[in-house]
Write a protein that holds these residues in place. Structure first.
Motif, PDB file in Angstrom:
ATOM      1  N   TYR A  15       0.847  -1.203   0.000  1.00  0.00           N
ATOM      2  CA  TYR A  15       0.000   0.000   0.000  1.00  0.00           C
ATOM      3  C   TYR A  15       0.874   1.241   0.000  1.00  0.00           C
ATOM      4  O   TYR A  15       1.909   1.282   0.665  1.00  0.00           O
ATOM      5  N   PHE A  23       3.277   0.484   3.040  1.00  0.00           N
ATOM      6  CA  PHE A  23       3.012  -0.641   3.929  1.00  0.00           C
ATOM      7  C   PHE A  23       2.962  -1.943   3.138  1.00  0.00           C
ATOM      8  O   PHE A  23       2.144  -2.111   2.235  1.00  0.00           O
ATOM      9  N   ALA A  25       1.761  -5.224   2.726  1.00  0.00           N
ATOM     10  CA  ALA A  25       0.705  -6.058   3.292  1.00  0.00           C
ATOM     11  C   ALA A  25       0.870  -7.529   2.907  1.00  0.00           C
ATOM     12  O   ALA A  25       0.907  -8.408   3.757  1.00  0.00           O
ATOM     13  N   PRO A  44      -3.608 -14.314  10.609  1.00  0.00           N
ATOM     14  CA  PRO A  44      -3.767 -13.311  11.665  1.00  0.00           C
ATOM     15  C   PRO A  44      -4.368 -12.005  11.145  1.00  0.00           C
ATOM     16  O   PRO A  44      -4.298 -11.715   9.950  1.00  0.00           O
ATOM     17  N   SER A  45      -4.941 -11.245  12.048  1.00  0.00           N
ATOM     18  CA  SER A  45      -5.553  -9.975  11.669  1.00  0.00           C
ATOM     19  C   SER A  45      -4.511  -9.047  11.049  1.00  0.00           C
ATOM     20  O   SER A  45      -3.386  -8.957  11.526  1.00  0.00           O
ATOM     21  N   GLY A  46      -4.888  -8.390   9.961  1.00  0.00           N
ATOM     22  CA  GLY A  46      -3.985  -7.432   9.325  1.00  0.00           C
ATOM     23  C   GLY A  46      -2.995  -8.058   8.356  1.00  0.00           C
ATOM     24  O   GLY A  46      -2.118  -7.374   7.843  1.00  0.00           O
ATOM     25  N   CYS A  47      -3.138  -9.368   8.076  1.00  0.00           N
ATOM     26  CA  CYS A  47      -2.153 -10.005   7.209  1.00  0.00           C
ATOM     27  C   CYS A  47      -2.502  -9.841   5.731  1.00  0.00           C
ATOM     28  O   CYS A  47      -1.792 -10.339   4.868  1.00  0.00           O
ATOM     29  N   GLY A  48      -3.584  -9.152   5.436  1.00  0.00           N
ATOM     30  CA  GLY A  48      -3.890  -8.848   4.044  1.00  0.00           C
ATOM     31  C   GLY A  48      -4.939  -9.741   3.420  1.00  0.00           C
ATOM     32  O   GLY A  48      -5.026  -9.851   2.197  1.00  0.00           O
ATOM     33  N   LYS A  49      -5.774 -10.351   4.245  1.00  0.00           N
ATOM     34  CA  LYS A  49      -6.798 -11.239   3.705  1.00  0.00           C
ATOM     35  C   LYS A  49      -7.837 -10.459   2.896  1.00  0.00           C
ATOM     36  O   LYS A  49      -8.199 -10.862   1.788  1.00  0.00           O
ATOM     37  N   SER A  50      -8.294  -9.344   3.462  1.00  0.00           N
ATOM     38  CA  SER A  50      -9.287  -8.535   2.731  1.00  0.00           C
ATOM     39  C   SER A  50      -8.673  -7.954   1.459  1.00  0.00           C
ATOM     40  O   SER A  50      -9.332  -7.871   0.422  1.00  0.00           O
ATOM     41  N   THR A  51      -7.413  -7.569   1.568  1.00  0.00           N
ATOM     42  CA  THR A  51      -6.714  -7.059   0.391  1.00  0.00           C
ATOM     43  C   THR A  51      -6.689  -8.120  -0.706  1.00  0.00           C
ATOM     44  O   THR A  51      -6.996  -7.842  -1.873  1.00  0.00           O
ATOM     45  N   ARG A  54     -10.047  -8.461  -2.350  1.00  0.00           N
ATOM     46  CA  ARG A  54     -10.327  -7.384  -3.303  1.00  0.00           C
ATOM     47  C   ARG A  54      -9.556  -7.586  -4.598  1.00  0.00           C
ATOM     48  O   ARG A  54     -10.051  -7.271  -5.674  1.00  0.00           O
ATOM     49  N   GLN A  86     -16.607  -7.731   4.319  1.00  0.00           N
ATOM     50  CA  GLN A  86     -16.359  -7.937   5.751  1.00  0.00           C
ATOM     51  C   GLN A  86     -17.225  -7.031   6.622  1.00  0.00           C
ATOM     52  O   GLN A  86     -17.824  -7.451   7.586  1.00  0.00           O
ATOM     53  N   GLU A 163     -14.823 -12.926   5.888  1.00  0.00           N
ATOM     54  CA  GLU A 163     -15.286 -13.089   7.277  1.00  0.00           C
ATOM     55  C   GLU A 163     -16.784 -12.873   7.409  1.00  0.00           C
ATOM     56  O   GLU A 163     -17.233 -11.993   8.141  1.00  0.00           O
ATOM     57  N   HIS A 196     -11.407 -16.187  10.621  1.00  0.00           N
ATOM     58  CA  HIS A 196     -10.431 -16.217  11.706  1.00  0.00           C
ATOM     59  C   HIS A 196     -10.485 -17.549  12.429  1.00  0.00           C
ATOM     60  O   HIS A 196      -9.633 -17.871  13.243  1.00  0.00           O
TER      61      HIS A 196
HETATM   62  N1  LIG Z   1      -6.243   1.379   1.720  1.00  0.00           N
HETATM   63  C1  LIG Z   1      -5.192   1.067   2.509  1.00  0.00           C
HETATM   64  N2  LIG Z   1      -4.131   1.882   2.589  1.00  0.00           N
HETATM   65  C2  LIG Z   1      -3.074   1.576   3.380  1.00  0.00           C
HETATM   66  N3  LIG Z   1      -2.991   0.474   4.128  1.00  0.00           N
HETATM   67  C3  LIG Z   1      -4.018  -0.385   4.096  1.00  0.00           C
HETATM   68  C4  LIG Z   1      -5.171  -0.136   3.300  1.00  0.00           C
HETATM   69  N4  LIG Z   1      -6.039  -1.151   3.470  1.00  0.00           N
HETATM   70  C5  LIG Z   1      -5.431  -1.992   4.334  1.00  0.00           C
HETATM   71  N5  LIG Z   1      -4.238  -1.541   4.709  1.00  0.00           N
HETATM   72  C6  LIG Z   1      -3.299  -2.219   5.621  1.00  0.00           C
HETATM   73  O1  LIG Z   1      -2.917  -3.434   5.046  1.00  0.00           O
HETATM   74  C7  LIG Z   1      -2.937  -4.474   6.011  1.00  0.00           C
HETATM   75  C8  LIG Z   1      -3.830  -5.591   5.546  1.00  0.00           C
HETATM   76  O2  LIG Z   1      -5.165  -5.144   5.566  1.00  0.00           O
HETATM   77  P1  LIG Z   1      -6.378  -6.134   5.328  1.00  0.00           P
HETATM   78  O3  LIG Z   1      -7.624  -5.401   5.568  1.00  0.00           O
HETATM   79  O4  LIG Z   1      -6.238  -6.783   4.017  1.00  0.00           O
HETATM   80  O5  LIG Z   1      -6.118  -7.191   6.495  1.00  0.00           O
HETATM   81  P2  LIG Z   1      -7.008  -8.414   6.962  1.00  0.00           P
HETATM   82  O6  LIG Z   1      -6.156  -9.609   6.930  1.00  0.00           O
HETATM   83  O7  LIG Z   1      -8.258  -8.476   6.194  1.00  0.00           O
HETATM   84  O8  LIG Z   1      -7.305  -8.040   8.472  1.00  0.00           O
HETATM   85  P3  LIG Z   1      -8.585  -8.425   9.358  1.00  0.00           P
HETATM   86  O9  LIG Z   1      -8.463  -9.869   9.690  1.00  0.00           O
HETATM   87  O10 LIG Z   1      -8.455  -7.568  10.574  1.00  0.00           O
HETATM   88  O11 LIG Z   1      -9.787  -8.103   8.542  1.00  0.00           O
HETATM   89  C9  LIG Z   1      -3.400  -3.852   7.309  1.00  0.00           C
HETATM   90  O12 LIG Z   1      -2.289  -3.698   8.159  1.00  0.00           O
HETATM   91  C10 LIG Z   1      -3.973  -2.522   6.926  1.00  0.00           C
HETATM   92  O13 LIG Z   1      -3.655  -1.562   7.897  1.00  0.00           O
END
Ligand SMILES: Nc1ncnc2c1ncn2[C@@H]1O[C@H](COP(=O)(O)OP(=O)(O)OP(=O)(O)O)[C@@H](O)[C@H]1O
Ligand SMILES: [Mg+2]
Lengths: 254, 274
Positions: A15, A23, A25, A44-51, A54, A86, A163, A196
């Motif tokens: 990102y 960042f 991800a 784990p949370s924040g590991c980029g699953k939602s990314t 998408r 999510q 999720e 999760h």
């Molecule tokens: N638009 C963005 N710009 C910058 N950083 C981002 C953006 N979207 C997500 N991030 C960062 O990228 C990382 C991964 O985000 P993501 O939402 O994909 O995690 P996740 O695995 O889905 O987390 P969770 O389990 O909490 O939903 C996070 O640390 C988040 O802070």
């Protein structure tokens, strides 16, 4: 039958590339989803699953690597794909009641067909009685079920769920898990689901993709060889289930 | 219901007190500029002889209780205001939506908007009469120019702040752009658009009056100016009362429209912040 539907090939994502807040991800993630398969992504949370979701939905381009569907690189949202997001509170349209929310993506269909699909989808998720309410009149779990109904109503061939059951009470949750399995058995739809919950992932999946913390990589792809149809008691009490669960747990809590 | 009734009773009560107070004060002070309401109110019905303006109301049921002033001044004024307001709403929502959708367009136009907006509209009145001539044109454009800003800025803001994830929902379900506009962007921005329109409405009433101070031969603003130059204070105050009643009425209409269009928003905001 077992041809590859979705192929995630060395996908990485940064990102804000080149900025101070850059960042990293997703490190490097590769896996394949066969047609008609249920694949669960845990990590784990924040590991980029939602990314990753998408990117698979064609909503954004990865910094590295590529995703292809049926052998074609994804550019833009593919046809026959639906997604459950999510954050349910920002997923439905608060100015529409439940039924128009479900019908919203169906405008290209004739009115009767549209109504029929919404009726069926709402019945599937057990919300037939609430179709005249507004989303904000429903609990979080009910809103997420409306979002699921909206996705089902378009009758996709591939369904991405981020999720979907995180905010649902335990009983509704197991009901919805069984609903997903039922729909999968009936329609042969390809499902990628982020969770999760290790139990949930093993219970639902043909394949569990375990991701590391960010910048994430695939720790292991666990092939789950449990017989279908599955059910909450027999499957979850089987020694094989416990074995997979044990293994996934160790992997993620190392 | 009894709550509403009680509110009406208290409002009526305090209104009565104010009018009585006004009467007592003005009768006591005997000021020429502040005639007592007992002299002002009759001027809504009948002129005061001599240099009288046509009254707004009539006592004749066959005229629907409406006097010549209603048709000759009130209606032309309201019609100008309505057209100016409608033009502002159309331009404000149209241009605002276009700018709200494009970050680049916003960056390019931001300073222009702020520059043009800073011009006090009444300063333009003279020039506009020269450019657009007499008649309704310059007045309508002036009203539109003056009141477009709250609508424009709120629309830009509302459209630009549509939730990211809802946009992704629309993209995933392949909603065509035009339906995203009507089904997502505009409804999502509607609370802000309507609050802009509410601010503009009050402002339109003010601008309607100001626009009629020059180059007009009828209208409420024209009458105020005439009454002042002829020292016709009872008529002046009668028009003032009428204006305040119009303001109240417009506010009520706006409130009603808002409740109808934004019912979902008010109730949804009570349970969560969207
Ligand atoms: N638009 C963005 N710009 C910058 N950083 C981002 C953006 N979207 C997500 N991030 C960062 O990228 C990382 C991964 O985000 P993501 O939402 O994909 O995690 P996740 O695995 O889905 O987390 P969770 O389990 O909490 O939903 C996070 O640390 C988040 O802070
Ligand atoms: Mg996530």
């Amino acid at each position: 039958m077992n041809s590859t539907a979705l192929s995630v090939d060395s996908v990485g994502h940064v990102y804000g590339q080149g900025t101070v807040e850059q960042f990293h991800a997703i490190g490097e993630v590769s896996f394949e989803v066969d047609r008609g398969e249920v694949v669960c992504i845990v990590g784990p949370s924040g590991c980029g699953k939602s990314t990753l979701m998408r990117i698979m939905a064609g909503l954004m381009r990865p910094s590295n690597g590529m995703v292809s569907l049926d052998g074609h690189p994804i550019e833009g949202v593919p046809a026959d794909l639906a997604m459950v997001f999510q954050d349910y509170s920002r997923s439905l349209f608060p100015w529409l009641r439940v039924r128009p929310n479900v019908e919203y993506p169906l405008r290209h269909l004739a009115k009767a067909e549209r109504a029929q699909r919404a009726t069926d989808a709402l019945a599937d998720v057990g919300l037939s009685a609430h179709d005249r309410k507004y989303p904000w009149e429903l609990s979080g779990g009910m809103q997420q079920r409306v979002a699921l109904a909206r996705a089902l109503a378009v009758q996709p061939r591939i369904l991405l769920m981020d999720e979907p059951f995180a905010s649902v009470d335990a009983q509704t949750r197991s009901d919805l898990e069984d609903l997903v399995l039922e729909i999968h058995a009936e329609t042969g739809i390809t499902i990628v689901l982020v969770t999760h919950d290790i139990d949930e992932s093993v219970y639902l999946a043909d394949k569990v993709i375990a991701l590391s913390a960010q910048p994430s990589t695939v720790l292991e792809t666990i092939e789950v060889d449990l017989p279908r149809p599955r059910n909450q008691l027999d499957t979850k009490e089987s020694s094989n289930f416990l074995h997979y669960r044990h293994h996934a747990y160790e992997l993620l809590h190392r | 219901m009894s709550g509403r009734l009680w509110r009406a009773v208290t409002a009526l009560g305090s209104l009565t007190v104010v009018v009585i107070g006004w009467q007592l004060l003005t009768v006591w002070s005997e000021s020429y500029f502040f005639p007592p309401p007992s002299k002002v109110f009759p001027h809504l019905w009948s002129g005061n002889g001599g240099i009288a303006e046509p009254p707004y109301l009539s006592s004749s049921p066959s005229d629907l209780f409406l006097g010549a002033g209603f048709y000759e001044d009130l209606v032309p004024s309201m019609w100008r205001m309505l057209r100016g307001y409608a033009m502002a709403a159309a331009v404000g929502i149209g241009v605002g939506t276009a700018l709200g959708l494009s970050r680049a367009a916003r960056q390019y136009t931001d300073w222009i908007i702020n520059f043009v907006r800073a011009i006090p509209p009444p300063a333009l009145l003279g020039i506009w009469i020269v450019v657009f001539g007499l008649g309704d044109g310059p007045k309508i454009y002036l009203i539109a120019f003056a009141v477009v800003w709250p609508i424009l800025l709120n629309t830009i803001d509302g459209v630009a702040s549509v939730d990211e994830q809802r946009m992704q929902v629309a993209a995933v379900f392949k909603i065509p752009f035009r339906r995203q506009l009507t089904g997502l962007y505009l409804p999502s921005a509607s609370p802000k658009i309507i609050s802009g329109m509410r601010i503009s409405l009050g402002f339109a009433l003010i601008m309607m009056i100001i626009s009629e101070f020059a180059g007009a031969t009828n209208g409420l603003g024209f009458r105020l100016k005439e009454d002042l130059s002829f020292f016709n204070f009872p008529d002046l105050w009668a028009t003032m009362i009428l204006l305040s009643a119009i303001g109240l009425l417009l506010n009520g209409l706006m409130f009603w429209a808002e409740a109808r269009i934004l019912g979902w928003h008010r109730k949804a905001s009570e349970v969560s912040n969207l």
